[in-house]
Scaffold this motif. Structure first.
Motif, PDB file in Angstrom:
ATOM      1  N   TRP A   1      74.421 102.913   0.606  1.00 30.97           N
ATOM      2  CA  TRP A   1      74.903 103.436   1.887  1.00 30.97           C
ATOM      3  C   TRP A   1      74.058 102.900   3.039  1.00 30.97           C
ATOM      4  CZ3 TRP A   1      72.335 106.796   5.338  1.00 30.97           C
ATOM      5  CH2 TRP A   1      73.129 107.259   6.395  1.00 30.97           C
TER       6      TRP A   1
ATOM      7  N   ARG B   1      74.977  99.240   3.607  1.00 32.41           N
ATOM      8  CA  ARG B   1      76.243  99.087   4.347  1.00 32.41           C
ATOM      9  C   ARG B   1      76.063  99.432   5.815  1.00 32.41           C
ATOM     10  NH1 ARG B   1      78.370 101.496  -0.393  1.00 32.41           N
ATOM     11  NH2 ARG B   1      78.402 103.525   0.624  1.00 32.41           N
TER      12      ARG B   1
ATOM     13  N   GLN C   1      74.213  96.557   7.457  1.00 35.85           N
ATOM     14  CA  GLN C   1      75.106  95.416   7.605  1.00 35.85           C
ATOM     15  C   GLN C   1      76.100  95.640   8.744  1.00 35.85           C
ATOM     16  OE1 GLN C   1      76.726  95.177   3.678  1.00 35.85           O
ATOM     17  NE2 GLN C   1      75.078  93.873   2.895  1.00 35.85           N
ATOM     18  N   ARG C   2      76.517  96.901   8.912  1.00 39.94           N
ATOM     19  CA  ARG C   2      77.451  97.206  10.008  1.00 39.94           C
ATOM     20  C   ARG C   2      76.805  96.918  11.351  1.00 39.94           C
ATOM     21  NH1 ARG C   2      79.045 103.193  12.090  1.00 39.94           N
ATOM     22  NH2 ARG C   2      80.792 102.649  13.442  1.00 39.94           N
TER      23      ARG C   2
END
Length: 370
Positions: free
Chosen positions: A285, A288, A291-292
């Protein structure tokens, strides 16, 4: 702590180590369910060994169980190679047939012997200290400690002697065969060791805990590392921890010792699945989320680079215009700008944004890679 309690924990720890060692390779070969098949299918071999010797403590039982364990592997492999049955279905068919055969033999010919289906499935570690090994009048401790310890030492010796070959056969069996290391022979030797381990642990802990200790700790260890040597070490530590803590929980709750140990194995996996540093759900999580933000920052610097030096730059490079052009919410846009500024990719000039040299390089790299 009484001597009996110490002996129970010692037996459980030795069983845990003996199961975790070959179980690591079983998990890496994606054959976890084979442990379930073998731990059940060895039953007829144990029964036949008892018929031949009349002694539940005879090593012939281990050999008989190992033989039926190997028979299980051979039958599963043969059914799979026919291309008519999938491996999971073959495992289900073979182990249920052999296990049922063992149950029938027990019910028909061994009804008055301490060899029943409850002991087969659940075992009872609390009784392990009562089955003593005596030589020349000297009490050497629980017999199961020596049987499982001997098999555990055999597993450790096999892994140390053939570590490179096992590693190569596990991750690239084709290359192993090309180099002349006989991956098929290593495979059946490993399955034989797993069968012997299951038989040795059978009477003390039952087939359910054998499966839990052979599969659970290696899977949990796999969440912690990608190195084989560390995975083996972590598997052993997790298995011993589950065995000892499971005993004390069973003691406090007055519950099944094997059941509590198996439950702790499941709890260990559940915790590590959530918090493992690289492969846990929390780490995924966070990855991610990171990376966002990285993607959003790249979009921002590319947008600024494309409009840099153009007549519409004053309007397109304004912070409040990002919401319209990039379809970002105002708080999100402000957060992206703040993160990009903290990384020295841009700086504000009045109401507009200007790229730094680092920001221009990042934008150009992102465009080229895209």
């Amino acid at each position: 702590m009484s001597p009996f309690q110490l002996e129970i924990q010692l037996v459980a720890a030795v069983v845990a180590v003996a199961c975790a060692l070959p179980g690591t390779f079983l998990v890496l070969r994606q054959m976890a369910m084979m442990s379930d098949a073998i731990s059940h299918a060895i039953l007829p071999g144990i029964v036949i060994g008892f018929f031949l010797t009349g002694n539940l403590s005879s090593p012939i039982l281990i050999l008989g169980g190992a033989a039926t364990g190997l028979l299980t592997v051979v039958l599963v492999e043969w059914m799979r190679k026919t291309n008519r049955v999938r491996e999971d279905a073959a495992i289900g068919l073979v182990f249920s047939a052999l296990f049922a055969t063992g149950v029938i033999l027990i019910a028909r010919y061994a009804g008055d012997v301490h060899l029943d289906t409850d002991a087969v499935l659940l075992g009872e570690l609390a009784f392990a200290p009562f089955d003593r090994l005596e030589i020349a009048g000297y009490d050497l401790g629980p017999q199961s400690l020596y049987s499982t310890g001997s098999v555990g030492l055999l597993c450790a010796a096999f892994i140390m002697l053939f570590y490179k070959e096992l590693k190569l056969a596990t991750f690239d069996s084709a290359l192993c065969a090309t180099l002349g290391f006989l991956p098929g022979l290593l495979h059946y030797a490993l399955m034989g060791l797993i069968s012997m381990t299951a038989v040795a642990a059978f009477d003390a802990v039952g087939s359910i805990l054998v499966v839990a200790l052979m599969v659970g700790p290696p899977i949990s260890a796999y969440l912690l590392t990608n190195r084989l040597d560390r995975m083996i070490l972590y598997s052993i530590l997790l298995a011993v921890t589950a065995a000892v803590s499971g005993y004390w929980i069973a003691y406090l709750l007055d519950a099944s010792i094997a059941g509590c140990m198996a439950a702790i194995v499941g709890v260990q996996f559940g915790i590590l699945l959530c918090v493992a540093p690289n492969q846990g759900l929390l780490a995924a999580w966070q990855r991610r989320k990171r990376q966002r933000w990285q993607f959003a920052i790249k979009m921002l610097v590319i947008h600024l680079l494309q409009h840099e030096g153009t007549p519409e730059a004053e309007r397109e490079c304004r912070v409040d215009h990002l919401q319209e052009h990039l379809a970002w919410e105002k708080p999100f846009a402000a957060n992206v700008v703040s993160r990009a500024a903290a990384q020295r990719l841009l700086y504000p000039v009045g109401e507009s944004l200007e790229l730094t040299v680092t920001g221009r390089e990042l934008a150009r790299e992102a465009i080229v890679h895209h």
